[in-house]
Design a protein around this motif. Sequence first.
Motif, PDB file in Angstrom:
ATOM      1  N   LYS B 165       0.852  -1.183   0.000  1.00 11.88           N
ATOM      2  CA  LYS B 165       0.000   0.000   0.000  1.00 11.88           C
ATOM      3  C   LYS B 165       0.884   1.228   0.000  1.00 11.88           C
ATOM      4  O   LYS B 165       1.857   1.291   0.751  1.00 11.88           O
ATOM      5  CB  LYS B 165      -0.885  -0.010   1.255  1.00 11.88           C
ATOM      6  N   PHE B 167       0.799   5.356   0.437  1.00  7.85           N
ATOM      7  CA  PHE B 167      -0.048   6.441   0.905  1.00  7.85           C
ATOM      8  C   PHE B 167       0.109   7.657   0.009  1.00  7.85           C
ATOM      9  O   PHE B 167       1.222   8.063  -0.316  1.00  7.85           O
ATOM     10  CB  PHE B 167       0.317   6.836   2.334  1.00  7.85           C
ATOM     11  N   GLY B 168      -1.000   8.225  -0.379  1.00  7.32           N
ATOM     12  CA  GLY B 168      -0.979   9.463  -1.136  1.00  7.32           C
ATOM     13  C   GLY B 168      -1.581  10.565  -0.293  1.00  7.32           C
ATOM     14  O   GLY B 168      -2.111  10.309   0.783  1.00  7.32           O
ATOM     15  N   THR B 169      -1.488  11.774  -0.784  1.00  9.87           N
ATOM     16  CA  THR B 169      -2.003  12.877   0.011  1.00  9.87           C
ATOM     17  C   THR B 169      -3.530  12.944  -0.048  1.00  9.87           C
ATOM     18  O   THR B 169      -4.159  13.408   0.888  1.00  9.87           O
ATOM     19  CB  THR B 169      -1.420  14.211  -0.453  1.00  9.87           C
ATOM     20  N   ASN B 172      -5.096   6.671  -1.329  1.00 12.75           N
ATOM     21  CA  ASN B 172      -3.996   5.718  -1.216  1.00 12.75           C
ATOM     22  C   ASN B 172      -4.058   4.722  -2.373  1.00 12.75           C
ATOM     23  O   ASN B 172      -5.089   4.570  -3.013  1.00 12.75           O
ATOM     24  CB  ASN B 172      -4.082   4.967   0.099  1.00 12.75           C
ATOM     25  N   LYS B 274       8.748  13.142  -4.847  1.00 15.84           N
ATOM     26  CA  LYS B 274       7.433  13.781  -4.826  1.00 15.84           C
ATOM     27  C   LYS B 274       6.470  12.911  -4.045  1.00 15.84           C
ATOM     28  O   LYS B 274       6.584  11.689  -4.048  1.00 15.84           O
ATOM     29  CB  LYS B 274       6.888  13.921  -6.261  1.00 15.84           C
ATOM     30  N   TYR B 275       5.510  13.553  -3.407  1.00 23.45           N
ATOM     31  CA  TYR B 275       4.441  12.796  -2.776  1.00 23.45           C
ATOM     32  C   TYR B 275       3.448  12.343  -3.834  1.00 23.45           C
ATOM     33  O   TYR B 275       3.181  13.062  -4.791  1.00 23.45           O
ATOM     34  CB  TYR B 275       3.711  13.662  -1.752  1.00 23.45           C
ATOM     35  N   PRO B 445      12.129   2.708   4.034  1.00 24.00           N
ATOM     36  CA  PRO B 445      11.295   2.529   5.219  1.00 24.00           C
ATOM     37  C   PRO B 445       9.882   2.117   4.792  1.00 24.00           C
ATOM     38  O   PRO B 445       9.279   2.762   3.948  1.00 24.00           O
ATOM     39  CB  PRO B 445      11.277   3.919   5.859  1.00 24.00           C
ATOM     40  N   ILE B 461       4.549  -0.994   2.882  1.00 30.42           N
ATOM     41  CA  ILE B 461       3.492  -0.102   3.350  1.00 30.42           C
ATOM     42  C   ILE B 461       4.158   1.215   3.708  1.00 30.42           C
ATOM     43  O   ILE B 461       4.829   1.320   4.731  1.00 30.42           O
ATOM     44  CB  ILE B 461       2.770  -0.684   4.585  1.00 30.42           C
ATOM     45  N   THR B 463       5.150   5.552   2.136  1.00 30.60           N
ATOM     46  CA  THR B 463       4.882   6.662   1.229  1.00 30.60           C
ATOM     47  C   THR B 463       5.635   6.539  -0.089  1.00 30.60           C
ATOM     48  O   THR B 463       5.464   7.366  -0.968  1.00 30.60           O
ATOM     49  CB  THR B 463       5.280   7.995   1.872  1.00 30.60           C
ATOM     50  N   HIS B 465       9.109   6.419  -0.583  1.00 30.86           N
ATOM     51  CA  HIS B 465      10.331   7.209  -0.724  1.00 30.86           C
ATOM     52  C   HIS B 465      11.503   6.494  -0.087  1.00 30.86           C
ATOM     53  O   HIS B 465      11.357   5.785   0.895  1.00 30.86           O
ATOM     54  CB  HIS B 465      10.167   8.579  -0.078  1.00 30.86           C
TER      55      HIS B 465
END
Lengths: 318, 528
Positions: B165, B167-169, B172, B274-275, B445, B461, B463, B465
Amino acid sequence: MILIFVFYSGSVPACLFPLATLTNGGDEQLFIDTEKIFTSTKMEAADLHLNIDYVGTSGTVLSPEQKAALQTSLVIQQNRYKFHRIYFWGKILGIKDDYFIAQGTQKDEMAECKTLYSKDCVNWGLLPPATKAMREKSKLAKGRFTGDPSHEFEHVQTKKSADGEEGHEEEETILIKEEDRLASVIAEIDEDVKIVPRASFIKTPTGETLSNRCFEGLSVSEAAKLCSYMHFREPKALFEKTLLQKANLDKSIDFLDTIEEDIPKGCWSLQFERGSGLVTLRSLWWNGFVFFHVPGSRRFGHVYVGIGEKNLDLPFML
Amino acid sequence: MTTTPANTELNMNPKDQQFISAKSYLLTSSTDTGTNLYDHLSCVLAKVLDERPENASDIIEDISRDVKRSKFNSKVDTVQDKVDKSTEVALAEIHHKLFSKGEGEDADQDQDEEVETPLPNLMDHFFYFEQAGIGLGREELVRIWLALKDLVDRYPLQHVHFWGKIFGTEQNYYVAEVEYREGNDEGDEEEEEEEAHAEEETEKEGDEDGEEEEQQEDDTPKPDWKPPPEVPKEENRSGANKKTYFVCNDPGKPWIKLPPVTPAQIHIARNIKKYFTGRLDAPIVSYPPFPGNECNYLRAMIARISAGTHISPLSFYIFDEEEEEEEEGGSRENFIINPEYEAHPMRDLVDQSLSHWVHHVQHILPQGRCVWFPPAKPDQDEFEDEEEEEEREEPDEPEPERGPELLTPLSEDAEVGDMPPWTPKLSYNLIPQYACAVMRSNLWPGAYAFAADKKFENVYIGTGHKYSRDNYSPPETTPIREEFPSGAEITEIEDPSVEEERQIRKAQQEAVEPEEMEEAEEEEEEDD
C-alpha cells in the motif's frame, strides 16, 4: 417543523457549549456514558486495543505481544507515577531496537505531561524534559536512532576563532546523547503536530485546560475542514490575529491555533476512511504521525510510528 | 407576585402564601419557547433520579441542556425521513459487491475446475506480519483479499501477489503484482505496439510539416542538435517489466493496470522526490521534468522498491539448470522454486550478517534497465555524470554496466550511511521458539519481509520514498549556454554621421568618374 429546527439551532448558547451536532439518538444515554466515554478519548491505555484499530489503515499495527504487554505495564506505570491518564504515544523505529513511548498527564493535560519510554513494552523509564538547549543541540544529530539510549551521536562543527586571523579554524565535536535526542524529538513532534478536534478541550476561567465534557464530535462536514483541528500546545499564531479575526472566536474553545494556517499549505493529508465513518490526518512533516477521529463521536487520538526524523524535503515534494 | 385573590389570602398562613407565589412564578411560561421552569426542573430531577449518574452536581448543566434539546426532537421528522446518501453509504455499497458470491452456479463450477488458484493466502501471510507489528488491520485485509479475488476472476493470471500500500495525500494506492498466464498477454502487447506505431506516425507527420515550412520561408533556423538515442524499454516479462502491476484506490473499486516502465522514467524518478496524490492522471511537476504522469512515476517507484527490497530466504529459489546452459555469459534471469528447500533455523535468518537472505528481483542498472543495452553511439560522458546512488550501491563499474547477480545475498548490499541496510528481528521476544523472522529495510522505510517454516512474503506499506541521511536537494539546472563568439560578422557598427556620409559619397563619386572615363575610352577602342 422546519421552522422550529432552524430556530433551535440558532438559539444554542454559543458561549458555554460547543456547537455540537443535532443528533437524534443517543441523547438519553449521553450523560450516563460520559465518564466512560470520557476515558476513551485519545490513545489511552484502557482502550488501546480498540483505538489502535482506527489507525491500522495507515500501517500502524501493534503485535499481539506488544498489545498484551502494554495493557499490563501502562496501568502499573499510571499507578506508579500517579498520572491522571496515560496514553500510548507511539513508536520510534531504531536500527537495532525500537522505542515505545507513553505519555502520562495530570488533570490539566496541557500543563503537566511526562514522557516514558521502553524498549520491550514492559520496563519503562522516564525521559528527561526537553529543554530548549537540548532541542537545539539534538537538531545537529544526523542519521537514524540506534535503539541504544546511551549511544552518542557526534557532530563536528568547524568554528572560526575570534582572533581574526584567516585560516585559523577550530574543530569542535559535539556529543549528543540518544536519550536527549529522543526527548527532544518527542517534544518537537508534540509541538508541531499534536492535534485535537476543535472544542474537545476547553479553557476554564482559572486557566486550566480540561477535556470538554460537552464535546460530541465533529460533524462530517466539519471534519473535512482543517480549521476544525487545533494544535495542542501553547498558542503562537493566535496572538498575531487581528481584533477583527478574533471577534468571532469563542474564548473558552478557540484558545489554540488551528492547523489551517500551517506552513506550507498541504502539509496535512486529510482523508476519509470507511466513507465518512473515520477521518484520518497524516502529517507530511512528520511521516508516520496519524491522527484519527470518528465524526459524531468522542473518539479521537493520534499515534506516531516512524523513524523520528522530520521530513525537511517537504517543500520539494508537494 | 401579590395578586392572589383576597379570600385565599385570608385562609392561608404566610408560608403557604410564599410557596404559592413562588410556584406560580416558576410556572410562568417563557414568552419565547412556551415552556416553564417548573416542568423543566421536574424533568431534570426525574432524569437524575432515574439514571443516577455519578457527580450529578457537576454535570447538571449538561442534563438540563439534554432535557431541553430532547423536547425538540420530533419522532416524525419530514426533513430526516429523506435520507441523504452519505459517502459512507456509497463506499459501503462498493464494498458490498466484494462480498457477493459470484453468480450462483458458475461459481461452484469454477471451484471444481480450478483447484489451484493464483490467489495468495493473504490472511496467513499477514498473520505473520502482524506478529511483528506490521499490517493494515484485519478487516481491511479481508477487503483487499476479496478485491484480489475479483482481479483473479477478471484476468487470466498465473500468479498474484499483494505488493503493498502506498499512501498518497488525497487517496492511497493498493498495489497488486501479477503475472499473466503464458500466451495470454499478447493481446495487450499488440495494442501497445499499435499505440507506438501511431505515435511514430504522428511524429513523422510533424517532421514533414516542418520541412514544408522550411521550403516556404527559409529563415527559420532548425537546431542540428539531436536528442541522444533513447534506451529502449524492456520487453514485458523481462527485466524491470517482468511483472505487471494493478492498482486501485480502495478495495472494490476497479483495478487499473499500470503501463510498463521505461528506463528514462526510472532514471528521472531517482532524481526527484514527490508525494503521490492518489490520482493516477495527476501531473508530476518537477525538475528534471518527469516523462509521464503519476501512473508512470508510481510504476517507476514500484520497480525501484521491488528491486531493492524483494528478498527471499537463501536457496528458496534456484536457477534452472537447463537454462543456465543456454545463455552462458549473460546474466541469468529465470529461477525456479527449489523443491528441496528446507527451512533455515531462525537464528540464521535473524543473523546480523544477513547472508541467509537473497534478492530475487533483478537489480536495476543506472541505465534504468536490468539488462545492459549497449547504446548505438556510446555517450560516455553522460553516464559518468550519472553515477548516482543505487538501490544496491556498488563500486563504479566500467561499461557495460553490471549489477549484482540475481539471488545475491543481502550481505552484499551497501550500507546506508553507516548503518546496515536491513534490520532482522524475531517477532516474539519472550517466546522465541515460535517466533518468525522479520526483516525491515532501512533504505526503504516501509518494506518488510518475513520467513517462517517454508513461507516467506514481502510487503511494502509506506509513502514510497527512499531514506537518505542527507536532505534531498534537486539537481542543479543545466549551465547556461555559451554565447556565440562575437566576431566581425555579428558586431554592430556605428551608423555614420551625415558628414561622414557626405565624404564617403564624394569619394565614391570621384572614384566612379574616372572609371566612367576609362570605360568610355575602352568603348571607343572597341569600336575601333
